[in-house]
Write a protein that holds these residues in place. Structure first.
Motif, PDB file in Angstrom:
ATOM      1  N   VAL A  23       0.961  -1.058  -0.144  1.00 24.37           N
ATOM      2  CA  VAL A  23       0.302  -0.226   0.622  1.00 24.37           C
ATOM      3  C   VAL A  23       0.909   1.259   0.229  1.00 24.37           C
ATOM      4  CG1 VAL A  23      -1.359   1.636   1.017  1.00 24.37           C
ATOM      5  CG2 VAL A  23      -1.883  -1.322   1.174  1.00 24.37           C
TER       6      VAL A  23
ATOM      7  N   HIS B 182      -5.878   0.464  -2.456  1.00 21.44           N
ATOM      8  CA  HIS B 182      -6.918  -0.305  -2.576  1.00 21.44           C
ATOM      9  C   HIS B 182      -7.423  -1.161  -3.151  1.00 21.44           C
ATOM     10  CE1 HIS B 182      -5.753  -1.393   2.229  1.00 21.44           C
ATOM     11  NE2 HIS B 182      -5.368  -0.029   1.613  1.00 21.44           N
TER      12      HIS B 182
ATOM     13  N   ASN C  45      -8.053  -4.573  -4.844  1.00 23.34           N
ATOM     14  CA  ASN C  45      -8.862  -5.249  -5.076  1.00 23.34           C
ATOM     15  C   ASN C  45      -9.725  -6.168  -5.515  1.00 23.34           C
ATOM     16  OD1 ASN C  45     -11.682  -6.421  -3.788  1.00 23.34           O
ATOM     17  ND2 ASN C  45     -10.516  -6.065  -1.472  1.00 23.34           N
TER      18      ASN C  45
END
Ligand SMILES: [Zn+2]
Lengths: 477, 607
Positions: free
Chosen positions: A172, A426, A430
Motif C-alpha cells: 500500500v 486498495h 482489490n
C-alpha cells in the motif's frame, strides 16, 4: 447557545457528498457480508455470533469514532502526527513478537475475542506524518534530504509490515507515489514507475526479445511524434520494420536460429542508425537520454526474464505464472481467482438477487467476506451492482481530490491526497484481483470488507479529512 | 494554490480510467461471457436423480415373476475424504487394495462430485458397511434397485436390463448415464410402462459437496413415479417345466392358448438363469454367455427363422388343397414307397396304400402331398404355375407364416415363404414347374418358419381357422393391452376343411393305424398332433412336433423343435405331450416317460 450554533455550523460545513458516499458504501458492505456468509440458523442480520452481527458492532463503533473525530479540534491532528507514528511503530514491532499468526501473516494482536491489525493503522500514521512534514515551510520535494526523510518515513513501517509477512498491506505504501506526484515529483518518475512494473510483468508473459522490439518501436515512435517530423518518422518506421523482417528472415529462415537475440540486436542497431542522422541537427542530450532509457528498459526486460528463469524456485515460478495467466491451474494457485471470476461472472447483468448467490455463500469463493467481498456484489447484484460500486468509489475519490485542492492549509491538502491515494490503491488492487486482472494480493476493499481494524482505520482516515475540510479556510500546522 | 495543482486532473483521469477499465472488464465477464454462468451452476448445483422402482411382472396366475431388490452403490466425494481404515473397507467390499486405490484416484478427478466406487453391493455387504459407514468420511451409499426373478427361468421372455449406452441416450432423451433400460424380452418391449418416471431433486452444495438445502426450496424437484405392473400370459410353472425338459438339448418350445393367442410358455434352449444378468456381475456373465458357442442369448423360438417345418407342413397343404378343391376327405392317392415321376422320386415309408386325406395326415404320407401340391400348382384355372403358386403362398401366409406375427417381444424374425418371383429369378421366368418346387409339399426346401410361427399354425388349426396375434402380456395394470391382440385373424381356408385334418392329427397321437406318435398319448387328454422330421444338411435331423389339446375346446397349442435329435416322434412329441399333460392335468403320471426326457443329453449327439 453559541456552542449549539457552532455545532450546527460544523454539520453545515461537512462535505455531505463524501459523508453520504461513505454511509452508502459501509451499509452496502454490511449487506454483502450478510449475504456472503449467510447462515440459515442465524438468519437475523443482527446475530452477534455471526460476522454480519459483528460487523454491525464495528460499524456503530466506527460511527462513534467518526463523531469524536468531527468534534475534536483540527489543530489536534498535526499535533498527533509524531506521537501516533511513534506509537504505531512500537505496535508494529511488538506484533512481531506478541502477534498471532493468521493465514501465515503475523500481523494481529488478539485481545480476548477481538483482533486488531496494527498495519491497518500504520497507513494512517504515515499519512499524518507525511502531511505534517511536507506542509512545513521551505520543503522542496526534489531535494535529496527531503526524499531521504520521506523514504525513511515509508521504509520503517513498510519493512516492519513486510516482516510480518503481510505483503499486501506493505505494498500500500506504493500509493504515496501519487501524493508525491501531485507535490511536484516529475511525471517522468511516475511514468517510469508504471513502465517498469508493466515491463516486468510483460517480460514474464512474452519473450523479452518481443518486448525489446516493442520498447524500441514505442520509443522511436514517441521521439519522432513529439518532434513532429513526418519525414523522419516515415524513414524510421520503414527502416525499423524492414530491418526486423530482414533479420528475422536471415536468422530464422536461412540460418535456422532459434534465438531472437540476433534479431533484437540488428533491430537495435538499425534504430540507432536511424537516430544518428538527427543527432547532428539537434541537441545531443535529448537523443542520448531517449537512447539510454530505451536501452535500460531492454536490459531490464531481459534481466527480469533471466532472474525469473534462474533465481526462483519451481513453486514460486508456478505461482507467478498462474497469476499472470500463462499457466492454467484451476485447482491450485489459480483456484481462488478462477472461483472469484466464476462468482462475479455468474451474476450476469442484474445478478441473482439478495441472498441468492451460491458461489459465495457456499464457500466456493475463498475469503468471501473480506478480500473477496466484491464477488458477492458481482454475483448477487450483477453488472449493475458492480458498476454502481465502482462509480460510487470513483465519485468519492475524485471528490476527495477536488476537495483537497480547495484546502488553504497544505497539511489538509496533502492529507487529502494521501487519503485518495490509499483508497485508490486498495480499490485498484482489490477489485483487479477479483476480476483476474491483477495478481492475488490480500488487501481489503475499503468500507466493504469484513473486519473492525480495516473499517475503523478507513473511517478514521476519511473522517479526519472530513473534519479538516470543515476548517478548510484555516491554516493549520 | 501551487504550480502543480493542475495535476489534480491527471490524477482524477487515472482514477476514472481505472474504473472504466474495470467496468469494461466486468461487462465482459458478467454480460458477454456466459461460460461463468455455467461454471457456477456446475459448482453449486447438484441434481440427484430419484430412480423409480421398475414395474413388477406377474404371470397369468398372478404369481410374481419379476421384482426389485435394493442394491447399494457406494460412492465417494474425494474432497470430503479423511484418512480411513483401508483394510477394513477392502474386507467389507471384498476388493483388493489396488482396486480401491485406483477407484480413489479416479474419484480424485471429480474431486467435489460423487464418484461411484462400487456398484450394486449385496444386502449383506451393505449391512456390514452401514454399521461402520460413519468411520469413512466422504463415502455414502446410493440406493438403486436391481431385478430379481424368483423362478430362475423365463430369461428369453422376461429379458434383462442394463445400463444405458450413448445410443440409448441419443434415441430417447429421457435416459441419462447410469439409468437402466430393458434390452430384451418384456423388459425391452414394455420398457416405457415398466420404467416409471424418474424424479429428481436439485440441491445447492457447498465447496466440499455438502448439501446445503434444496434449490429454491425444492421448486424444481419432481417425485418419481414407480413403473407400471405388468401381467404376463406366461404360466411360469409350465415355462419352468419346459426349460427343464429341454435341458441338455438344443431347441425351443412355444405354447399358446388357442382362444386368446396368449403365450403360455416360450423356451429356447440352451438358455440361462435370468438372475445372472442382474447385479454387479452382469458384464462378466454377459461376456461368458456371449462367447458360448451354443448361443444361449439367442432366442431360437422367435429369432430362429430358417427352420424347415418338415412334415408338420403337410397339414397346411391338406387344408389349402381342400380350399382349392383339388382334394377332399375322400380323395385317395396311392403310395408305393414314394412319389415317382420319370426318374424323379420322393421317398416314403412303408404304409398301406392308397390313403385318404385323414390317413395321409395320420401316416404322414409324402406321396399324397406331392400329388396334392402338384394339383394345386398345376390347377388350370390359374393358367400358369407361378400364378397358382402365389395363390398357394397367399393361403400359406394366412396362417401367419412367412411374415412377422407381431408378437410383443423384440427381435422377431419373419421366416420365409418365397414369392413366385423368387423362383423366376432362380430358374428363369416361368422356367420352373410344380415338380421343381415339389419339396415344399412336405415342408422342405426354400421355406423357413420360426417355432413361434409353427405354434401359431397349430393354434389356427385348433381354432378351426383363426388365430390371434401371439403375445406375452395380458394386462398393464388397469390399462388394456394393445387391441391388435384381440382381433381374430382368419385363414383363407374355410372352417369346415379343418375337421378331416384334425381327425388325422387326432389319430397321430391317439393311435390308429400307422400313427406316428401313438406312444406319446396321455390318458384322459385328447391330443391332436403332427410330427415332423426336418432334414438338416449339417447333421442329424431336427425332431419336430406340433399339437393341441383337447380336441374340443382346445386349451393349449404347442410346437416343439429339438435340433439334431432325429425323428419327431422320438423327442419333440414326448416333450410336447408332457407339457400338455402338465398344463391340463397339473401333474405328470408318466414318470418313466418324463425320466427318459430329463436324462437325455442330446447336445453331445451333435457331430
Ligand atoms: Zn406314403
Amino acid at each position: 447557545m453559541r456552542n449549539h450554533k457552532k455545532e450546527e455550523n460544523l454539520f453545515a460545513r461537512i462535505d455531505k457528498l463524501i459523508l453520504v458516499l461513505y454511509l452508502l458504501l459501509v451499509f452496502m458492505g454490511w449487506f454483502n457480508i450478510y449475504a456472503a456468509v449467510y447462515n440459515e440458523e442465524h438468519h437475523s442480520i443482527f446475530s452477534i455470533s455471526q460476522q454480519y452481527g459483528k460487523q454491525l458492532i464495528w460499524i456503530i463503533a466506527a460511527f462513534f469514532i467518526g463523531i469524536i473525530i468531527l468534534i475534536v479540534d483540527t489543530k489536534f491532528f498535526p499535533m498527533l502526527a509524531n506521537p501516533f507514528y511513534g506509537f504505531i511503530i512500537i505496535l508494529l514491532l511488538s506484533v512481531l513478537v506478541f502477534g498471532r499468526e493468521v493465514n501465515g501473516a503475523r500481523s494481529w494482536f488478539e485481545i480476548g475475542s477481538v483482533r486488531i491489525q496494527p498495519a491497518e493503522f500504520a497507513k494512517l500514521a504515515t499519512c499524518l506524518l507525511l502531511s505534517k512534514y511536507l506542509s512545513s515551510f521551505n520543503i522542496k520535494i526534489m531535494k535529496l534530504k527531503t526524499l531521504s526523510i520521506i523514504g525513511l518515513m515509508f521504509l520503517i513501517p513498510f519493512s516492519l509490515i513486510l516482516l510480518q509477512n503481510d505483503t499486501g498491506s506493505a505494498l500500500v505504501y506504493a500509493s504515496f507515489v501519487l501524493v508525491l506526484y501531485r507535490l511536484g515529483m516529475p511525471g517522468m518518475i511516475l511514468f517510469f514507475g508504471f513502465a517498469t512494473a508493466a515491463i516486468s510483468v510483460l517480460s514474464l508473459i512474452l519473450e523479452p526479445a518481443y518486448i525489446s522490439i516493442g520498447i524500441i518501436s514505442v520509443a522511436a515512435l514517441l521521439y519522432f511524434l513529439l518532434r513532429k517530423d513526418v519525414k523522419q518518422l516515415t524513414i524510421g518506421l520503414i527502416a525499423l520494420s524492414s530491418s526486423l523482417v530482414l533479420s528475422w528472415l536471415v536468422f530464422f529462415k536461412i540460418l535456422h536460429q532459434e534465438s531472437y537475440f540476433p534479431v533484437f540486436i540488428s533491430a537495435f542497431l538499425v534504430t540507432i542508425g536511424v537516430f544518428i542522422a538527427p543527432i547532428y541537427k539537434n541537441r545531443l542530450n535529448h537523443v542520448l537520454i531517449t537512447l539510454l532509457t530505451t536501452f535500460a528498459f531492454v536490459i531490464f526486460s531481459f534481466s527480469v526474464a533471466y532472474l525469473f528463469d534462474n533465481m526462483l524456485g519451481e513453486h514460486q515460478k508456478t505461482r507467478i505464472n498462474v497469476l499472470l495467466g500463462t499457466e492454467s491451474d484451476t485447482r491450485g494457485a489459480g483456484y481462488n481467482v478462477n472461483q472469484s471470476k466464476i462468482a462475479i461472472g455468474s451474476g450476469g447483468f442484474s445478478g441473482k438477487g439478495f441472498l441468492e448467490g451460491t458461489q459465495t455463500k457456499f464457500n466456493f469463493v475463498p475469503e468471501q467476506s473480506t478480500d473477496f467481498i466484491f464477488c458477492t456484489v458481482g454475483e448477487e447484484w450483477g453488472f449493475v451492482g458492480t458498476s454502481v460500486v465502482l462509480i460510487l468509489f470513483a465519485i468519492l475519490l475524485v471528490r476527495i481530490v477536488f476537495v483537497s485542492e480547495k484546502q488553504k492549509s497544505p497539511f489538509s491538502r496533502i492529507y487529502g491526497y494521501c487519503v485518495a491515494s490509499i483508497l485508490f490503491f486498495h480499490l485498484a488492487i482489490n477489485i483487479g484481483m477479483t476480476i483476474g486482472l491483477l495478481p492475488v494480493i490480500g488487501i481489503p476493499l475499503p468500507f466493504f470488507s469484513y473486519g473492525g481494524s480495516s473499517l475503523w482505520s478507513f473511517t478514521v482516515l476519511l473522517f479526519i479529512f472530513i473534519k479538516l475540510d470543515t476548517d478548510r479556510d484555516r491554516i493549520i500546522h | 494554490m501551487d504550480a502543480f495543482s493542475e495535476r489534480k486532473y491527471v490524477i482524477s483521469a487515472m482514477i476514472l480510467l481505472l474504473c472504466l477499465i474495470y467496468i469494461v472488464r466486468l461487462f465482459y465477464i458478467q454480460v458477454v461471457d456466459e461460460s461463468y454462468m455455467l461454471s457456477a451452476e456446475n459448482n453449486s448445483r447438484r441434481y440427484i436423480v430419484k430412480y423409480p422402482a421398475r414395474g413388477l411382472i406377474f404371470d397369468r396366475k398372478h404369481r410374481l415373476i419379476a421384482y426389485n431388490e435394493a442394491a447399494y452403490d457406494l460412492q465417494v466425494i474425494s474432497a470430503q475424504l479423511k484418512p480411513f481404515d483401508t483394510v477394513m473397507l477392502e474386507r467389507i467390499l471384498e476388493v483388493d487394495h489396488s482396486f480401491l486405490l485406483n477407484k480413489l484416484k479416479e474419484a480424485k478427478q471429480k474431486r467435489y462430485r460423487p464418484y461411484i466406487i462400487i456398484k450394486q453391493l449385496t444386502s449383506d455387504s451393505y449391512a456390514q458397511l452401514q454399521e461402520v459407514l460413519h468411520r469413512f468420511q466422504g463415502f455414502s451409499v446410493q440406493v438403486r434397485t436391481i431385478r430379481h426373478f424368483p423362478y430362475n427361468c423365463g430369461a428369453h421372455i422376461l429379458g434383462y436390463t442394463q445400463e444405458v449406452d450413448s445410443n440409448n441416450i441419443k434415441k430417447d432423451r429421457y435416459y441419462e448415464m447410469g439409468d437402466y433400460i430393458g434390452v430384451s424380452g418384456i423388459e425391452k418391449s414394455y420398457e416405457k410402462e415398466l420404467r416409471g418416471i424418474k424424479g429428481g431433486e436439485y440441491f445447492n452444495v457447498d465447496v466440499l459437496g455438502r448439501v446445503k438445502g434444496r434449490l429454491e426450496g425444492g421448486k424444481y424437484d419432481r417425485h418419481s413415479e414407480i413403473g407400471t405392473n405388468i401381467y404376463s400370459t406366461i404360466d411360469i410353472e409350465l415355462q419352468a417345466y419346459g426349460e427343464k425338459l429341454l435341458r441338455n438339448k438344443i431347441g425351443s418350445i412355444v405354447a399358446i392358448e388357442p382362444a386368446t393367442g396368449e403365450i403360455l410358455a416360450l423356451v429356447s434352449s440352451p438358455g440361462f438363469n435370468p438372475n445372472v444378468l442382474t447385479g454387479r456381475h452382469l458384464n462378466k456373465y454377459f461376456q461368458l454367455l456371449k462367447k458360448d458357442t451354443l448361443l444361449p442369448l439367442y432366442n431360437r423360438a422367435i429369432n430362429g427363422d430358417m427352420y424347415p417345418p418338415g412334415s408338420t407342413f403337410k397339414v397346411v397343404n391338406a387344408l389349402i388343397g381342400q380350399q382349392e378343391g383339388v382334394c377332399s376327405r375322400h380323395t385317395y392317392h396311392s403310395c408305393n414307397g414314394g412319389y415317382f415321376v420319370g426318374s424323379f422320386k420322393v421317398g416314403c415309408h412303408v404304409h398301406r396304400s392308397p390313403v385318404n386325406l385323414v390317413e395321409s395326415v395320420q401316416m404322414s404320407c409324402n406321396a399324397y402331398y406331392c400329388n396334392v401340391f402338384r394339383n394345386i400348382l398345376d390347377n388350370r384355372k390359374y393358367g400358369k404355375v407361378s400364378v397358382a403358386y402365389d395363390v398357394w403362398r397367399k393361403h400359406v401366409m394366412s396362417f401367419g407364416l412367412g411374415d412377422l406375427t407381431g408378437i410383443d417381444l423384440p427381435g422377431e424374425k419373419p421366416g420365409m415363404i418365397p414369392k413366385a418371383s423368387y423362383f423366376d429369378k432362380y430358374y428363369g421366368k416361368d422356367r420352373w414347374k410344380s415338380l421343381t418346387v415339389i419339396s415344399l409339399s412336405i415342408g422342405q426346401g426354400e421355406i423357413g418358419v420360426t417355432p413361434l410361427q409353427m405354434a401359431n399354425l397349430v393354434t389356427t388349426i385348433a381354432n378351426r381357422g383363426f388365430y390371434k396375434i401371439p403375445h406375452v402380456i395380458k394386462g398393464i395394470d388397469d390399462a388394456s393391452i394393445n387391441p391388435k391382440y384381440l382381433v381374430k385373424h382368419y385363414s383363407t381356408v374355410e372352417s369346415k376343411y379343418f375337421e378331416p385334418v384334425i381327425e388325422g392329427m387326432f389319430n397321430v397321437v391317439q393311435g390308429g393305424e400307422g400313427a406316428t406318435a401313438g406312444w406319446t398319448k396321455v390318458p384322459d387328454i385328447e391330443i391332436c398332433g403332427k410330427t415332423g422330421t426336418a432334414q438338416n444338411p449339417h447333421g442329424e435331423d431336427h425332431s419336430i412336433f406340433m399339437a393341441f389339446a383337447p380336441k374340443v375346446n382346445p386349451k393349449i397349442a404347442i410346437s416343439v423343435y429339438v435340433e439334431n435329435a432325429g425323428y419327431g416322434s422320438s423327442w419333440a412329441a414326448p416333450i410336447a405331450t408332457l407339457l400338455i399333460e402338465k398344463y391340463i392335468n397339473d401333474t405328470i403320471k408318466r414318470d418313466w416317460f418324463e425320466k427318459r426326457i430329463l436324462e437325455a443329453n442330446l447336445i453331445n449327439a451333435k457331430p
